[in-house]
Design a protein around this motif. Structure first.
Motif, PDB file in Angstrom:
ATOM      1  N   SER A 274      41.075   3.006 -82.218  1.00  0.00           N
ATOM      2  CA  SER A 274      39.806   2.913 -81.483  1.00  0.00           C
ATOM      3  C   SER A 274      39.880   3.598 -80.123  1.00  0.00           C
ATOM      4  O   SER A 274      38.883   3.625 -79.394  1.00  0.00           O
ATOM      5  N   GLY A 275      41.046   4.113 -79.781  1.00  0.00           N
ATOM      6  CA  GLY A 275      41.219   4.794 -78.504  1.00  0.00           C
ATOM      7  C   GLY A 275      41.253   6.295 -78.678  1.00  0.00           C
ATOM      8  O   GLY A 275      40.844   6.831 -79.708  1.00  0.00           O
ATOM      9  N   ALA A 276      41.777   6.990 -77.675  1.00  0.00           N
ATOM     10  CA  ALA A 276      41.824   8.453 -77.724  1.00  0.00           C
ATOM     11  C   ALA A 276      42.905   8.968 -76.789  1.00  0.00           C
ATOM     12  O   ALA A 276      43.213   8.332 -75.773  1.00  0.00           O
ATOM     13  N   PRO A 277      43.501  10.117 -77.114  1.00  0.00           N
ATOM     14  CA  PRO A 277      44.436  10.757 -76.186  1.00  0.00           C
ATOM     15  C   PRO A 277      43.686  11.279 -74.967  1.00  0.00           C
ATOM     16  O   PRO A 277      42.465  11.460 -75.008  1.00  0.00           O
ATOM     17  N   SER A 278      44.419  11.543 -73.882  1.00  0.00           N
ATOM     18  CA  SER A 278      43.720  11.943 -72.656  1.00  0.00           C
ATOM     19  C   SER A 278      44.633  12.717 -71.720  1.00  0.00           C
ATOM     20  O   SER A 278      45.855  12.608 -71.788  1.00  0.00           O
ATOM     21  N   VAL A 279      44.003  13.490 -70.848  1.00  0.00           N
ATOM     22  CA  VAL A 279      44.656  14.070 -69.683  1.00  0.00           C
ATOM     23  C   VAL A 279      43.698  13.935 -68.504  1.00  0.00           C
ATOM     24  O   VAL A 279      42.482  13.988 -68.684  1.00  0.00           O
ATOM     25  N   PRO A 280      44.221  13.741 -67.294  1.00  0.00           N
ATOM     26  CA  PRO A 280      43.346  13.706 -66.114  1.00  0.00           C
ATOM     27  C   PRO A 280      43.032  15.117 -65.652  1.00  0.00           C
ATOM     28  O   PRO A 280      43.829  16.039 -65.825  1.00  0.00           O
TER      29      PRO A 280
ATOM     30  N   PHE B 120      43.879  20.650 -74.141  1.00  0.00           N
ATOM     31  CA  PHE B 120      43.750  19.237 -73.793  1.00  0.00           C
ATOM     32  C   PHE B 120      42.693  19.035 -72.700  1.00  0.00           C
ATOM     33  O   PHE B 120      41.945  18.060 -72.727  1.00  0.00           O
ATOM     34  N   VAL B 121      42.679  19.944 -71.717  1.00  0.00           N
ATOM     35  CA  VAL B 121      41.684  19.840 -70.649  1.00  0.00           C
ATOM     36  C   VAL B 121      40.277  19.875 -71.232  1.00  0.00           C
ATOM     37  O   VAL B 121      39.391  19.102 -70.842  1.00  0.00           O
ATOM     38  N   LYS B 122      40.065  20.757 -72.190  1.00  0.00           N
ATOM     39  CA  LYS B 122      38.745  20.906 -72.792  1.00  0.00           C
ATOM     40  C   LYS B 122      38.388  19.727 -73.678  1.00  0.00           C
ATOM     41  O   LYS B 122      37.261  19.212 -73.633  1.00  0.00           O
TER      42      LYS B 122
END
Length: 429
Positions: free
Chosen positions: A300-306, A374-376
């Motif tokens: 239910s979550g997602a990978p991420s980068v700031p 990843f940024v996109k």
């Protein structure tokens, strides 16, 4: 003291310093957001105005010469560039309160600047290129639907890992937070720790990624509601205590998370650090490394980068607002070659505009290309213009107590939620 772009990103969630004054937003008489800004023909030499433009003191060699070159080539005005070592952010706050100088400056907008009518909305300047900026990057410069800064270049952080060390330990690149915890434990051996995310045990840089891993955020619903008022926040933040208590985190490294030294020197098999370190890590390991976003908590979550990006802004007290806006449009909308150079030639960054990413040779292959993707696809703004210092301090204190002391994550998260909710009530009533 000089700062490079990574120092901005490291503090992106900490920098919402001021409080709101009054309830008005924007400036009366500004063009509507749908109106494209046109500066008209260049003025004659005799009629040119002089604009003062401020930058913080970038640490990367060549940046100062480049921005002075850009300014000198502008035909519409005489632009004097001022380099500002030291506490640039405080200097900008003071200048906006008391002076019409600088006319143009770089910063990330704060809601109090908008409420006090200290900055000029730039919707008419960005309208022709607005869709070219990623939503997370643009959100850093947006308050209540209006854009106050044109993003210049994007920084991000990713999870670096040694391919050979993971293969030797029979570990796959982690795709969930639990897999990250497990991988860190298996990689901790022979004097090498599994993971390094800062000497504070990841409190400073992993709070946002942990929230995003659960599908949550700092704020939601147009920044009007607390985004982590959810039991999943406590579940995600508790994982940081698991890491800290496991003995698999590197602590007390000679340099902190923003420096790749711990990773390069073999003190940790994985490190959370900035994209700006790709050249040094590649020099050390050739192709024996990869990058990942911070993994998702579960299905239910997602990978991420700031993501973080300074933007070019216009001082509302400037005596030459129209000319300042014309210069900002020329430099940060029209001059795409300069924008590409600014992002990729000095240090290692991602262009703020998506159309320029494909033109960056340094981002076309390998880990750098992965990070740009990843940024996109996975980029998130840390905090944002409405996320105040009081709210940030409360959340940081809560995460530190959870991670380092084993405090109850539910109770600590609730305390931070209450402070953030009170701040929103103060801002919006």
């Amino acid at each position: 003291m000089q700062r490079n772009r990574r120092s901005f990103l490291a503090l992106a969630g900490m920098g919402a310093l001021a409080t709101a004054c009054g309830s008005n937003t924007g400036r009366q008489g500004d063009p509507p957001p749908s109106t494209a800004y046109s500066a008209g023909p260049p003025p004659s030499a005799a009629s040119k105005v002089t604009l003062q433009q401020w930058y913080h003191a970038y640490g990367e060699e060549g940046v100062q010469d480049a921005v002075k070159r850009y300014a000198a080539s502008y035909p519409g005005a005489t632009v004097n560039v001022q380099w500002n070592p030291g506490d640039y952010d405080s200097k900008i706050v003071t200048a906006l309160q008391n002076s019409g100088v600088p006319d143009v400056f770089e910063a990330q907008v704060k809601i109090d600047w908008v409420r006090q009518k200290q900055v000029v909305p730039l919707d008419d300047v960005i309208v022709s290129a607005k869709s070219d900026f990623s939503p997370a990057v643009l959100a850093a410069q947006t308050v209540e639907g209006r854009v106050y800064g044109i993003p210049q270049a994007t920084d991000t952080q990713v999870l670096f890992y040694r391919k050979s060390l993971l293969q030797a330990a029979g570990v796959q690149p982690p795709q969930t937070v639990d897999e990250l915890v497990d991988a860190a434990a298996k990689l901790t051996k022979d004097g090498v720790k599994g993971f390094f995310a800062g000497n504070d045990g990841g409190v400073g840089v992993l709070t946002g990624p942990l929230l995003w891993s659960a599908g949550l955020d700092y704020l939601k619903n147009g920044n009007r509601e607390v985004g982590f008022d959810d039991p999943r926040a406590a579940t995600a933040l508790a994982k940081l205590h698991t890491l800290n208590a496991s003995g698999s985190l590197l602590l007390g490294a000679p340099a902190d998370w923003s420096d790749p030294g711990a990773f390069i020197d073999g003190l940790a098999a994985m490190q959370w650090t900035g994209l700006w370190n790709v050249p040094k890590i590649r020099q050390a390991f050739d192709d024996d490394f990869g990058v990942l976003p911070f993994p998702k908590l579960d299905g239910s979550g997602a990978p991420s980068v700031p993501v973080g990006a300074y933007g070019a802004m216009v001082n509302a007290k400037s005596a030459h607002v129209a000319e300042a806006k014309a210069f900002v449009k020329w430099l940060w909308i029209d001059q795409t070659q300069n924008q590409l150079e600014f992002a990729t030639k000095f240090g290692f960054h991602v262009p703020a505009r998506q159309s320029l990413v494909g033109r960056a040779d340094s981002l076309k292959s390998g880990p750098a290309a992965d990070a740009a993707r990843f940024v996109k696809e996975n980029g998130h703004l840390v905090g944002g213009p409405v996320w105040t210092q009081q709210a940030n301090t409360a959340l940081s204190d809560a995460v530190a107590k959870i991670a380092k002391e084993g405090a109850d994550p539910v109770a600590q998260t609730k305390t931070a939620v209450e402070v953030a909710r009170a701040e929103l009530k103060r801002l919006y009533g």
